[in-house]
Design a protein around this motif. Structure first.
Motif, short mmCIF file in Angstrom:
data_model
loop_
_atom_site.label_atom_id
_atom_site.label_comp_id
_atom_site.label_asym_id
_atom_site.label_seq_id
_atom_site.Cartn_x
_atom_site.Cartn_y
_atom_site.Cartn_z
N LEU A 90 75.09 7.22 -22.64
CA LEU A 90 74.43 8.30 -23.36
C LEU A 90 75.30 8.84 -24.49
O LEU A 90 74.81 9.08 -25.61
CB LEU A 90 74.07 9.44 -22.40
N ALA A 91 76.60 9.03 -24.23
CA ALA A 91 77.49 9.55 -25.27
C ALA A 91 77.53 8.64 -26.48
O ALA A 91 77.54 9.11 -27.63
CB ALA A 91 78.90 9.74 -24.70
N ALA A 92 77.54 7.33 -26.25
CA ALA A 92 77.57 6.37 -27.36
C ALA A 92 76.26 6.43 -28.15
O ALA A 92 76.25 6.36 -29.38
CB ALA A 92 77.81 4.96 -26.83
N ARG A 93 75.14 6.56 -27.45
CA ARG A 93 73.85 6.64 -28.11
C ARG A 93 73.78 7.86 -29.01
O ARG A 93 73.36 7.79 -30.18
CB ARG A 93 72.73 6.73 -27.07
N LEU A 94 74.19 9.00 -28.48
CA LEU A 94 74.10 10.24 -29.24
C LEU A 94 75.11 10.27 -30.39
O LEU A 94 74.82 10.83 -31.46
CB LEU A 94 74.32 11.44 -28.32
N THR A 95 76.27 9.68 -30.19
CA THR A 95 77.26 9.64 -31.27
C THR A 95 76.74 8.80 -32.44
O THR A 95 76.89 9.17 -33.61
CB THR A 95 78.59 9.08 -30.76
N GLU A 96 76.12 7.67 -32.12
CA GLU A 96 75.56 6.82 -33.16
C GLU A 96 74.42 7.54 -33.89
O GLU A 96 74.32 7.49 -35.11
CB GLU A 96 75.06 5.51 -32.55
N ALA A 97 73.59 8.23 -33.11
CA ALA A 97 72.49 8.98 -33.73
C ALA A 97 73.02 10.10 -34.60
O ALA A 97 72.52 10.34 -35.71
CB ALA A 97 71.59 9.56 -32.64
N ALA A 98 74.05 10.80 -34.14
CA ALA A 98 74.62 11.91 -34.91
C ALA A 98 75.22 11.42 -36.22
O ALA A 98 75.07 12.06 -37.27
CB ALA A 98 75.68 12.63 -34.08
N ALA A 99 75.90 10.28 -36.18
CA ALA A 99 76.49 9.73 -37.40
C ALA A 99 75.41 9.35 -38.40
O ALA A 99 75.54 9.58 -39.62
CB ALA A 99 77.36 8.52 -37.06
N THR A 100 74.32 8.76 -37.92
CA THR A 100 73.21 8.37 -38.78
C THR A 100 72.56 9.60 -39.43
O THR A 100 72.31 9.64 -40.64
CB THR A 100 72.15 7.61 -37.97
N LEU A 101 72.31 10.61 -38.62
CA LEU A 101 71.67 11.82 -39.13
C LEU A 101 72.60 12.59 -40.07
O LEU A 101 72.16 13.16 -41.07
CB LEU A 101 71.25 12.72 -37.96
N HIS A 102 73.89 12.57 -39.77
CA HIS A 102 74.86 13.26 -40.64
C HIS A 102 74.88 12.62 -42.03
O HIS A 102 74.92 13.33 -43.04
CB HIS A 102 76.25 13.20 -40.01
N ALA A 103 74.85 11.30 -42.08
CA ALA A 103 74.85 10.61 -43.37
C ALA A 103 73.60 10.96 -44.17
O ALA A 103 73.65 11.18 -45.39
CB ALA A 103 74.94 9.10 -43.16
N ARG A 186 83.74 17.02 -35.95
CA ARG A 186 83.42 15.60 -35.80
C ARG A 186 82.21 15.44 -34.90
O ARG A 186 82.01 16.20 -33.95
CB ARG A 186 84.62 14.86 -35.21
N VAL A 187 81.39 14.41 -35.20
CA VAL A 187 80.19 14.20 -34.40
C VAL A 187 80.55 13.89 -32.95
O VAL A 187 79.82 14.27 -32.03
CB VAL A 187 79.31 13.07 -35.00
N GLU A 188 81.68 13.22 -32.72
CA GLU A 188 82.10 12.92 -31.35
C GLU A 188 82.36 14.21 -30.57
O GLU A 188 82.05 14.30 -29.38
CB GLU A 188 83.37 12.05 -31.35
N THR A 189 82.93 15.21 -31.25
CA THR A 189 83.20 16.49 -30.60
C THR A 189 81.90 17.21 -30.26
O THR A 189 81.75 17.78 -29.18
CB THR A 189 84.06 17.39 -31.52
N LEU A 190 80.94 17.18 -31.18
CA LEU A 190 79.66 17.81 -30.92
C LEU A 190 78.96 17.19 -29.71
O LEU A 190 78.41 17.90 -28.86
CB LEU A 190 78.75 17.69 -32.15
N VAL A 191 78.98 15.87 -29.65
CA VAL A 191 78.35 15.18 -28.52
C VAL A 191 79.06 15.53 -27.23
O VAL A 191 78.43 15.78 -26.19
CB VAL A 191 78.34 13.66 -28.76
#
Length: 206
Positions: A90-103, A186-191
């Motif tokens: 789940l953490a990897a899924r949300l981190t990838e989603a957060a990076a995409t949305l942040h861009a 960082r998106v990792e911290t948010l997740v």
């Protein structure tokens, strides 16, 4: 005497494709120069004559409106979110989603900020392709549904309904810049905070 074959001209680009090409060229120039960018600069970058721009757009304002509309579109973001593998943690899924949305948010903010920060004011015209994108409310709902999909495999172990968690996730991501002057989180911290909270349980129980 042998008659020379008549050379056929290649079919011209449609108006819609020409508009898309011009907008794609204009976007990075708009971020760099703001609305002070000239149609001549855009034409040179696109490898076309300046008059071609005015065959595709009524005026520069219409071109700028099309650039803002393109920056707001999130079709490519939804495609990237849908491509996130659900077999990841789940953490990897949300981190990838957060990076995409942040861009996406960065790009959208840069374009809109460039237009309005350069002194362009007044009533913005309704984008011509609004019906194709469904409007901002529809785009937001589609993004919400895409995040729900990423949470769904772990529904049974989550404390809140996935629909509510998706809204919280998006709300945190939208406000990740924090106070003026603060460094971006960082998106990792948010997740990590979303999944594990803000209390250091080891320190609290130690």
């Amino acid at each position: 005497m042998t008659e020379m074959p008549t050379r056929r001209r290649a079919p011209g680009m449609s108006t819609e494709h020409r508009r898309e090409m011009i907008v794609a060229t204009a976007l990075p120039l708009l971020v760099e120069h703001g609305s002070a960018v000239t149609t001549l600069q855009i034409a040179k970058a696109a490898g076309i004559g300046e008059a071609t721009i005015f065959r595709a757009f009524a005026d520069k304002d219409e071109l700028l409106d099309a650039c803002v509309s393109a920056a707001l579109r999130n079709d490519h973001v939804l495609a990237e979110l849908d491509a996130v593998p659900l077999d990841q943690p789940l953490a990897a899924r949300l981190t990838e989603a957060a990076a995409t949305l942040h861009a996406y948010l960065d790009r959208m903010g840069a374009v809109i900020g460039a237009v309005h920060g350069s002194g362009r004011r007044g009533e913005r015209r309704e984008p011509a392709d609004r019906s194709a994108t469904g409007g901002r409310a529809t785009a937001t709902e589609r993004t919400h549904q895409a995040v729900i999909r990423l949470l769904e495999p772990d529904r049974a172990v989550l404390r809140l309904p996935v629909e509510q968690l998706a809204a919280i996730f998006l709300g945190i991501l939208m406000g990740r810049r924090g106070a003026p002057g603060d460094a971006e989180t960082r998106v990792e911290t948010l997740v990590d905070v979303l999944l594990h909270g803000v209390v250091d349980t080891a320190a609290a129980t130690g």
